[in-house]
Design a protein around this motif. Sequence first.
Motif, PDB file in Angstrom:
ATOM      1  N   VAL A  39       6.543   3.838   2.970  1.00  0.00           N
ATOM      2  CA  VAL A  39       6.316   5.034   3.777  1.00  0.00           C
ATOM      3  C   VAL A  39       7.562   5.914   3.775  1.00  0.00           C
ATOM      4  CG1 VAL A  39       4.640   3.886   5.289  1.00  0.00           C
ATOM      5  CG2 VAL A  39       7.054   3.874   5.907  1.00  0.00           C
ATOM      6  N   SER A  40       7.385   7.145   4.210  1.00  0.00           N
ATOM      7  CA  SER A  40       8.543   8.039   4.300  1.00  0.00           C
ATOM      8  C   SER A  40       9.188   7.999   5.681  1.00  0.00           C
ATOM      9  CB  SER A  40       8.129   9.471   3.952  1.00  0.00           C
ATOM     10  OG  SER A  40       7.085   9.892   4.810  1.00  0.00           O
ATOM     11  N   GLU A  70      14.377   6.992  -4.047  1.00  0.00           N
ATOM     12  CA  GLU A  70      13.587   8.080  -3.480  1.00  0.00           C
ATOM     13  C   GLU A  70      12.639   7.579  -2.384  1.00  0.00           C
ATOM     14  OE1 GLU A  70      13.502  10.380  -7.781  1.00  0.00           O
ATOM     15  OE2 GLU A  70      11.699   9.382  -7.056  1.00  0.00           O
ATOM     16  N   ALA A  71      12.242   6.339  -2.492  1.00  0.00           N
ATOM     17  CA  ALA A  71      11.391   5.703  -1.483  1.00  0.00           C
ATOM     18  C   ALA A  71      12.133   4.463  -1.003  1.00  0.00           C
ATOM     19  CB  ALA A  71      10.039   5.326  -2.077  1.00  0.00           C
ATOM     20  N   ASN A  72      12.456   4.410   0.287  1.00  0.00           N
ATOM     21  CA  ASN A  72      13.259   3.273   0.746  1.00  0.00           C
ATOM     22  C   ASN A  72      12.833   2.723   2.100  1.00  0.00           C
ATOM     23  OD1 ASN A  72      14.129   5.314   2.374  1.00  0.00           O
ATOM     24  ND2 ASN A  72      16.297   5.001   2.009  1.00  0.00           N
ATOM     25  N   ALA A  73      11.690   3.160   2.608  1.00  0.00           N
ATOM     26  CA  ALA A  73      11.264   2.696   3.922  1.00  0.00           C
ATOM     27  C   ALA A  73       9.981   1.876   3.812  1.00  0.00           C
ATOM     28  CB  ALA A  73      11.040   3.878   4.851  1.00  0.00           C
ATOM     29  N   LEU A 130       0.818  -1.200   0.000  1.00  0.00           N
ATOM     30  CA  LEU A 130       0.000   0.000   0.000  1.00  0.00           C
ATOM     31  C   LEU A 130       0.858   1.258   0.000  1.00  0.00           C
ATOM     32  CD1 LEU A 130      -2.637  -0.991   2.719  1.00  0.00           C
ATOM     33  CD2 LEU A 130      -2.865  -1.169   0.229  1.00  0.00           C
ATOM     34  N   ASP A 131       0.242   2.337  -0.409  1.00  0.00           N
ATOM     35  CA  ASP A 131       0.837   3.658  -0.317  1.00  0.00           C
ATOM     36  C   ASP A 131       0.530   4.180   1.078  1.00  0.00           C
ATOM     37  OD1 ASP A 131       1.524   6.317  -0.428  1.00  0.00           O
ATOM     38  OD2 ASP A 131       0.243   6.805  -2.122  1.00  0.00           O
ATOM     39  N   THR A 132       1.516   4.157   1.960  1.00  0.00           N
ATOM     40  CA  THR A 132       1.448   4.681   3.331  1.00  0.00           C
ATOM     41  C   THR A 132       0.235   4.204   4.135  1.00  0.00           C
ATOM     42  OG1 THR A 132       0.416   6.733   2.564  1.00  0.00           O
ATOM     43  CG2 THR A 132       2.798   6.750   2.813  1.00  0.00           C
ATOM     44  N   HIS A 133      -0.011   2.915   4.117  1.00  0.00           N
ATOM     45  CA  HIS A 133      -1.080   2.266   4.891  1.00  0.00           C
ATOM     46  C   HIS A 133      -2.484   2.716   4.479  1.00  0.00           C
ATOM     47  CE1 HIS A 133       1.677   0.211   7.562  1.00  0.00           C
ATOM     48  NE2 HIS A 133       2.254   1.344   7.884  1.00  0.00           N
TER      49      HIS A 133
END
Length: 185
Positions: A137-138, A85-88, A36-39
């Motif tokens: 997530v960030s 750019e997104a790693n978490a 998912l995109d950030t839950h």
Amino acid sequence: MSKGSDVVRAYGVERLAITPKAVDISRVEKGVAPVLDTHRQESILGSSIGKLAAVWFEGSSLVGRLQFHKTDAGKAAFGMVQRGEANAISIGYSVQSWEITDEDGRVIDPAKERLRVGEADYVFTATRWSLYECSIVSCPADPDAQIRQWGGNRDIADPAEYNRLAKFRMETRQRMLRRERMYRK
């Protein structure tokens, strides 16, 4: 994906036991554990950017392989991951059983003993839990939950091109190994 690092919550420290006995991965095995995109869960069309294709245990870590959707959102997320750019990562889960310990490491049974919230430092260890989803997530609660990069082609956003180059590298390496064996004889 997750090392079960301690996360400070309002009620104490939360910890996930990361063992095959503790983690129910049946949703992944059934193919119904989304990325998912950030839950965000409100929309399958906008929030779901992929699925967890597989998970496994590496020592005390839970590791997984993400499969991104071929939608615009999935392709955008894949590109952000490839470029670093997104790693978490953060996981969504449901806990079936807890072990609660106090600051001295003594196990507390809340059915027999009152928890002194705000007066004592407790560790809540999820000893049996189900993995529901994985989110990019960030700012993850578990700072060790990061996406591992594969290969050195972080600027390649197209999965087909990335796979073509990975296959080329593998074939080249196999040719080099065959030559090395030839010369050793």
